[in-house]
Enzyme design. Structure first.
Site, PDB file in Angstrom:
ATOM      1  CE  LYS A 158       2.996   0.049   4.836  1.00 37.61           C
ATOM      2  NZ  LYS A 158       2.410   0.084   3.449  1.00 37.61           N
ATOM      3  NE  ARG A 177       4.092  -7.688  10.886  1.00 36.40           N
ATOM      4  CZ  ARG A 177       3.562  -7.285   9.694  1.00 36.40           C
ATOM      5  NH1 ARG A 177       2.229  -7.592   8.873  1.00 36.40           N
ATOM      6  NH2 ARG A 177       3.833  -5.836   9.753  1.00 36.40           N
ATOM      7  CD  GLU A 220      -2.266   1.716   2.622  1.00 36.73           C
ATOM      8  OE1 GLU A 220      -3.041   0.521   3.022  1.00 36.73           O
ATOM      9  OE2 GLU A 220      -3.687   2.193   2.551  1.00 36.73           O
TER      10      GLU A 220
HETATM   11  P1  ATP Z   1       3.294  -2.098   8.564  1.00 37.58           P
HETATM   12  O1  ATP Z   1       2.374  -3.412   8.988  1.00 37.58           O
HETATM   13  O2  ATP Z   1       4.208  -2.432   8.607  1.00 37.58           O
HETATM   14  O3  ATP Z   1       2.377  -1.340   7.923  1.00 37.58           O
HETATM   15  P2  ATP Z   1       1.910  -3.785   5.654  1.00 37.58           P
HETATM   16  O4  ATP Z   1       1.445  -4.762   5.557  1.00 37.58           O
HETATM   17  O5  ATP Z   1       0.146  -2.426   5.867  1.00 37.58           O
HETATM   18  O6  ATP Z   1       2.843  -2.905   6.573  1.00 37.58           O
HETATM   19  P3  ATP Z   1       1.693  -3.483   3.025  1.00 37.58           P
HETATM   20  O7  ATP Z   1       2.248  -2.416   2.110  1.00 37.58           O
HETATM   21  O8  ATP Z   1       0.169  -3.540   2.897  1.00 37.58           O
HETATM   22  O9  ATP Z   1       2.284  -3.070   3.971  1.00 37.58           O
HETATM   23  O10 ATP Z   1       2.660  -4.698   2.440  1.00 37.58           O
HETATM   24  C1  ATP Z   1       2.803  -5.369   2.018  1.00 37.58           C
HETATM   25  C2  ATP Z   1       2.984  -6.208   2.249  1.00 37.58           C
HETATM   26  O11 ATP Z   1       4.503  -6.446   2.704  1.00 37.58           O
HETATM   27  C3  ATP Z   1       1.967  -6.689   2.337  1.00 37.58           C
HETATM   28  O12 ATP Z   1       2.464  -8.187   1.127  1.00 37.58           O
HETATM   29  C4  ATP Z   1       2.423  -7.314   3.688  1.00 37.58           C
HETATM   30  O13 ATP Z   1       2.599  -8.810   4.669  1.00 37.58           O
HETATM   31  C5  ATP Z   1       4.741  -8.030   3.609  1.00 37.58           C
HETATM   32  N1  ATP Z   1       4.686  -7.431   4.822  1.00 37.58           N
HETATM   33  C6  ATP Z   1       4.525  -6.491   5.482  1.00 37.58           C
HETATM   34  N2  ATP Z   1       5.224  -6.535   7.112  1.00 37.58           N
HETATM   35  C7  ATP Z   1       6.284  -7.036   7.054  1.00 37.58           C
HETATM   36  C8  ATP Z   1       6.616  -8.511   7.832  1.00 37.58           C
HETATM   37  N3  ATP Z   1       7.055  -7.393   8.773  1.00 37.58           N
HETATM   38  N4  ATP Z   1       7.642  -9.259   7.307  1.00 37.58           N
HETATM   39  C9  ATP Z   1       7.190  -9.614   6.517  1.00 37.58           C
HETATM   40  N5  ATP Z   1       6.448  -8.700   5.140  1.00 37.58           N
HETATM   41  C10 ATP Z   1       5.704  -8.146   5.647  1.00 37.58           C
HETATM   42 MG    MG Z   2      -1.304  -4.051   4.684  1.00 38.58          MG
END
Ligand code: ATP
Ligand code: MG
Length: 583
Positions: A279, A269, A44
């Site tokens: 984020k 994760r 995102e």
């Molecule tokens: P955050 O929780 O850090 O804000 P998010 O999951 O909202 O991250 P996205 O932009 O939706 O961020 O993530 C893009 C992809 O990266 C998704 O498939 C998510 O599952 C993966 N992802 C995000 N954080 C991690 C992590 N700590 N380890 C592994 N994969 C991750």
């Molecule tokens: Mg997300």
């Protein structure tokens, strides 16, 4: 030093059989997707990528490479309030920097808004979706709990025609935010809370960074993600464990629409010690000015790590090393740091630099004479060659390398003691000069001309080798040393009255000015990386370096000081008897 591309997928070492790859292998063996492997990385664009995303990138792009498939880059841009092109651009830059390529396959969920809308209309027509005029607050409060079923909305049985009409008016902008939502009609008593008539669309009069003001109706994540996978004919939709309980809904939408059905698989994760990885929290640090930006070298963002001196190889190797599992855990920051050390130890050229200078005058060295001494660029790589380092009468050594009253195990310089200057000579300290406050400001020493190059022809031994810089030739600049962003190992370990920001380490940045570096470092390219002998790995800062010379960031110390402290602590309780046995 140039950054290379990820391993050739045909190189069997690069194929690691974690459970996700095993699923792909099994699917291929069973002909499930006709041998196709299509993955995607779906960020995102509401922030910069962090090291956790690198895990997901390496997994999704890695699998596509290894199995001859394709990985799409898809921006999951359904929330206009928080998203921005700045983030889109940084995400593309970071994925490329990591060494991956999505070719032509750059997609945006917002490109599918028309199709999604049409599908929503289809579900209304099938009696599987309805417009609810309760507030989001009411909807939430009627959802029930894991032990109690939810309550059906009074609007649940609206006629199809009325739903179609209302939904069209929602799209046409006839209502305020929050006046209505579109919900899927599933089961308010489902044991999966997510299946209790989830919201599909909400009204948001908000300008989108791509679609502008075309829409005031935006789809929810769950109504977008699976269908986007479907449109792109994704085979393996790989996401993190928190989406496991979304899977029934992911499947329900695809089945209800009767469209191509990708398969969702969840993995754990990445969580790292001494840092935060969300984020939302990283944005708070940026917005509150607690760091200099998303690319502050203390940040766990890819742009921060890059500026700190991390290589794409180190990050990819780290992702390989930690592997992929189904269990959430906390990975030590030292594992990441070690990947960097391992990579830079092989590739970074050595230089000498004095961070906290102490002046040394070699009394018996001729005034005005300058010798160019030969120094090895990388002891592990002969092809890196050698360079010349100027030596003269007045030098700087590290303040820490001298003690007037040395304790037993201090073997470095002290009055009357002889040590080696790397690549140069043996010197002996003959006099200590102090200022009025009694602080040591200069050492007077003698050198032995017969020890040129660093060895004594008479076989005399010294116990320490110090790095040094010729005062007249030195490049004076700023060097920044970094420590953990947070002072606590497990950032989730918070007391009730604690805020995560209370954990910020006030000593995470130490800026040293007046550092004296070997003259060649004045011409270091921004972003280039070196090992400063005995001090660690350093990177010429790509942002703050000026035309008249770079400033440096310490990327990592040479050894892991933390691991060492821990090891010492572990060793302490060892029974004494064990030691005796060895004798
Ligand atoms: P955050 O929780 O850090 O804000 P998010 O999951 O909202 O991250 P996205 O932009 O939706 O961020 O993530 C893009 C992809 O990266 C998704 O498939 C998510 O599952 C993966 N992802 C995000 N954080 C991690 C992590 N700590 N380890 C592994 N994969 C991750
Ligand atoms: Mg997300």
């Amino acid at each position: 030093m140039s950054d290379s591309q990820p391993n050739d997928p045909s190189d069997s070492d690069s194929v690691h059989q974690d459970f996700v790859r095993q699923i792909v292998i099994d699917d291929n063996a069973n002909g499930k997707w006709e041998g196709r492997v299509q993955t995607r990385f779906p960020p995102e664009p509401n922030g910069y990528l962090h090291i956790g995303h690198a895990k997901s990138i390496c997994l999704n792009f890695g699998i596509a490479q290894e199995f001859g498939g394709q990985c799409n880059l898809r921006f999951d841009d359904t929330n206009p309030a928080k998203e921005d092109v700045e983030y889109v651009d940084s995400i593309k830059e970071d994925v490329r920097w990591l060494g991956f390529d999505w070719g032509e396959q750059e997609h945006y969920a917002s490109d599918y808004f028309d199709q999604l809308y049409e599908w929503a209309v289809q579900l209304i027509n099938k009696g599987k979706a309805y417009v609810d005029s309760q507030s989001l607050e009411e909807i939430r409060s009627h959802r029930g709990t894991s032990t109690e079923p939810g309550t059906e909305s009074p609007f649940r049985d609206r006629a199809v025609e009325e739903n179609l009409d209302l939904f069209a008016s929602m799209k046409a902008g006839e209502f305020e935010d929050g006046a209505h939502v579109l919900r899927a009609k599933i089961d308010m008593a489902s044991k999966h809370l997510i299946m209790r008539d989830p919201v599909m669309y909400r009204i948001r009069h908000e300008t989108h960074h791509r679609t502008g003001d075309t829409w005031c109706l935006y789809p929810m994540y769950d109504f977008t993600h699976g269908q986007s996978d479907s449109i792109e004919r994704v085979t393996h939709s790989i996401c993190t464990l928190e989406f496991e309980n979304h899977r029934p809904l992911y499947d329900w939408y695809l089945d209800a629409l009767g469209i191509y059905h990708s398969e969702q698989t969840e993995f754990a994760r990445l969580n790292l010690t001494y840092t935060v990885m969300s984020k939302r929290r990283l944005l708070e640090l940026v917005e509150e000015g607690r760091v200099s930006g998303w690319d502050d070298p203390r940040m766990p963002t890819l742009s921060g790590l890059r500026r700190r001196g991390y290589t794409p190889e180190a990050i990819r190797n780290f992702c390989t090393e930690i592997g992929v599992t189904k269990f959430n855990s906390l990975t030590g920051m030292e594992v990441l740091e070690n990947s960097l050390r391992e990579d830079l130890n092989k590739r970074a050229e050595r230089r000498m630099g004095v961070l906290r200078p102490l002046k040394v005058v070699i009394e018996n060295y001729p005034d005005g004479e300058v010798e160019e001494l030969e120094a090895v660029n990388n002891p592990g790589d002969e092809s890196a060659g050698t360079r010349k380092v100027p030596f003269s009468k007045v030098l700087y050594i590290e303040r820490d390398d001298f003690m007037e009253d040395p304790p037993k195990k201090f073997f470095r310089l002290s009055p009357g003691r002889e040590v080696r200057l790397r690549y140069a000579y043996f010197i002996t300290c003959t006099e200590v000069v102090k200022d009025e406050a009694g602080e040591v400001i200069e050492l007077r020493c003698t050198y032995d001309p017969a020890t040129r190059g660093g060895d004594s022809p008479d076989g005399r031994k010294v116990k320490a080798t110090l790095h040094w810089v010729s005062a007249e030739h030195a490049y004076e600049t700023e060097v920044r040393l970094y420590d953990h962003l947070l002072g606590r190992e497990d950032p989730s370990d918070l007391a009730d009255d604690e805020d995560w920001k209370d954990l910020l380490n006030p000593e995470s940045l130490e800026t040293l000015s007046g550092c004296q570096l070997e003259p060649s470092l004045k011409n270091a390219e921004p972003g280039s990386r070196y090992q400063f002998e005995r001090l660690g790995y350093f990177c010429a800062d790509a942002v703050d370096s000026q035309a008249d010379g770079p400033v440096f960031n310490r990327s990592a110390t040479l050894r892991d000081a933390w691991a060492k402290i821990r090891k010492q602590a572990e060793n302490k309780p060892k029974p004494k008897g064990k030691k005796k046995k060895k004798k």
